[in-house]
Design a protein around this motif. Sequence first.
Motif, PDB file in Angstrom:
ATOM      1  N   ASP A  95       0.978  -0.918  -0.022  1.00 47.03           N
ATOM      2  CA  ASP A  95      -0.034  -0.252   0.121  1.00 47.03           C
ATOM      3  C   ASP A  95       1.069   1.492   0.668  1.00 47.03           C
ATOM      4  O   ASP A  95       1.460   1.483   0.755  1.00 47.03           O
ATOM      5  CB  ASP A  95      -0.837   0.459   1.266  1.00 47.03           C
ATOM      6  N   ARG A  96       0.691   2.067  -1.193  1.00 44.97           N
ATOM      7  CA  ARG A  96       1.975   3.637  -1.367  1.00 44.97           C
ATOM      8  C   ARG A  96       1.485   4.091   0.029  1.00 44.97           C
ATOM      9  O   ARG A  96       2.723   4.506   0.498  1.00 44.97           O
ATOM     10  CB  ARG A  96       1.284   3.925  -2.741  1.00 44.97           C
ATOM     11  N   ARG A  97       0.632   4.090   0.560  1.00 42.04           N
ATOM     12  CA  ARG A  97       0.254   4.790   1.909  1.00 42.04           C
ATOM     13  C   ARG A  97       0.678   5.168   2.733  1.00 42.04           C
ATOM     14  O   ARG A  97       1.528   5.882   3.614  1.00 42.04           O
ATOM     15  CB  ARG A  97      -1.492   5.670   2.001  1.00 42.04           C
ATOM     16  N   LEU A  98       0.802   3.539   3.432  1.00 41.44           N
ATOM     17  CA  LEU A  98       1.362   3.269   4.237  1.00 41.44           C
ATOM     18  C   LEU A  98       3.091   2.229   4.219  1.00 41.44           C
ATOM     19  O   LEU A  98       3.376   3.009   4.705  1.00 41.44           O
ATOM     20  CB  LEU A  98       1.098   1.622   4.479  1.00 41.44           C
ATOM     21  N   ALA A  99       3.497   3.056   2.704  1.00 35.37           N
ATOM     22  CA  ALA A  99       4.447   3.051   2.627  1.00 35.37           C
ATOM     23  C   ALA A  99       5.251   3.944   2.755  1.00 35.37           C
ATOM     24  O   ALA A  99       6.947   4.089   3.303  1.00 35.37           O
ATOM     25  CB  ALA A  99       5.250   2.404   1.485  1.00 35.37           C
ATOM     26  N   PHE A 100       4.354   5.216   3.506  1.00 33.77           N
ATOM     27  CA  PHE A 100       5.079   6.630   3.761  1.00 33.77           C
ATOM     28  C   PHE A 100       5.185   6.807   5.811  1.00 33.77           C
ATOM     29  O   PHE A 100       5.844   7.141   6.270  1.00 33.77           O
ATOM     30  CB  PHE A 100       3.500   7.751   2.694  1.00 33.77           C
ATOM     31  N   VAL A 101       3.171   6.179   5.457  1.00 26.16           N
ATOM     32  CA  VAL A 101       2.862   5.840   7.168  1.00 26.16           C
ATOM     33  C   VAL A 101       4.159   5.307   7.841  1.00 26.16           C
ATOM     34  O   VAL A 101       4.122   5.646   8.818  1.00 26.16           O
ATOM     35  CB  VAL A 101       1.577   5.802   7.011  1.00 26.16           C
ATOM     36  N   VAL A 102       4.102   4.413   7.860  1.00 24.44           N
ATOM     37  CA  VAL A 102       4.717   3.077   8.563  1.00 24.44           C
ATOM     38  C   VAL A 102       6.166   3.554   8.067  1.00 24.44           C
ATOM     39  O   VAL A 102       6.550   3.955   9.738  1.00 24.44           O
ATOM     40  CB  VAL A 102       4.967   1.688   7.934  1.00 24.44           C
ATOM     41  N   PRO A 103       6.797   4.412   8.028  1.00 20.78           N
ATOM     42  CA  PRO A 103       8.264   4.689   8.451  1.00 20.78           C
ATOM     43  C   PRO A 103       8.758   5.658   9.178  1.00 20.78           C
ATOM     44  O   PRO A 103       9.461   6.182   9.594  1.00 20.78           O
ATOM     45  CB  PRO A 103       9.518   4.450   7.115  1.00 20.78           C
TER      46      PRO A 103
END
Length: 178
Positions: free
Chosen positions: A43-51
């Motif tokens: 998930d591209r959004r989670l690729a930003f949110v998690v880190p």
Amino acid sequence: MTPRFLTLSLLIFATAALRLLPHWPNFTPVVALALFAGAYVEDRRLAFVVPLAALLLSDWVLGFYPGMVFVYSGFAVSVLIGFALRRRRGLRRIAAGTLAGAIAFFLISNFGAWLTTGLYPQNTAGLAAAYVAGIPFFRNALAGDAVYVALLFGGFWLAERRFAWLRQGSDKIGQAAL
């Protein structure tokens, strides 16, 4: 949430926690974990949110600082570079992504230091001085990025070979086990 995503998230948070341990200046996993998240979190959004959440938590412990927006922006650019590694993660592509992420982070974060710290005159000579002053830190950052990229990408590559439920597209296997 799939077991693969949970494993990736745990790995990202654990890597961000390494910032809390004593280390050489700028020898941190920041760019590496951003590249890794961009390359592996579906998930591209989670690729930003998690880190970014992991980085924010470590900054909460370390302390907030002027210019955080620039550091986080450099971090976000590294996630975008990681997106380019999603389909093909060969050694050359990962090395090029590591170098591109390190350079982008250097340019953006030192621009932020020039703009927000008051250490440099607000002119082109001051900006140049900020970049020159950052060169020794860039060497450490690039070395840290290389080490942590090798550990993250190489370690996860090995783990995917060992554990079928970590492989892309094997989320059904992991969900069936839950």
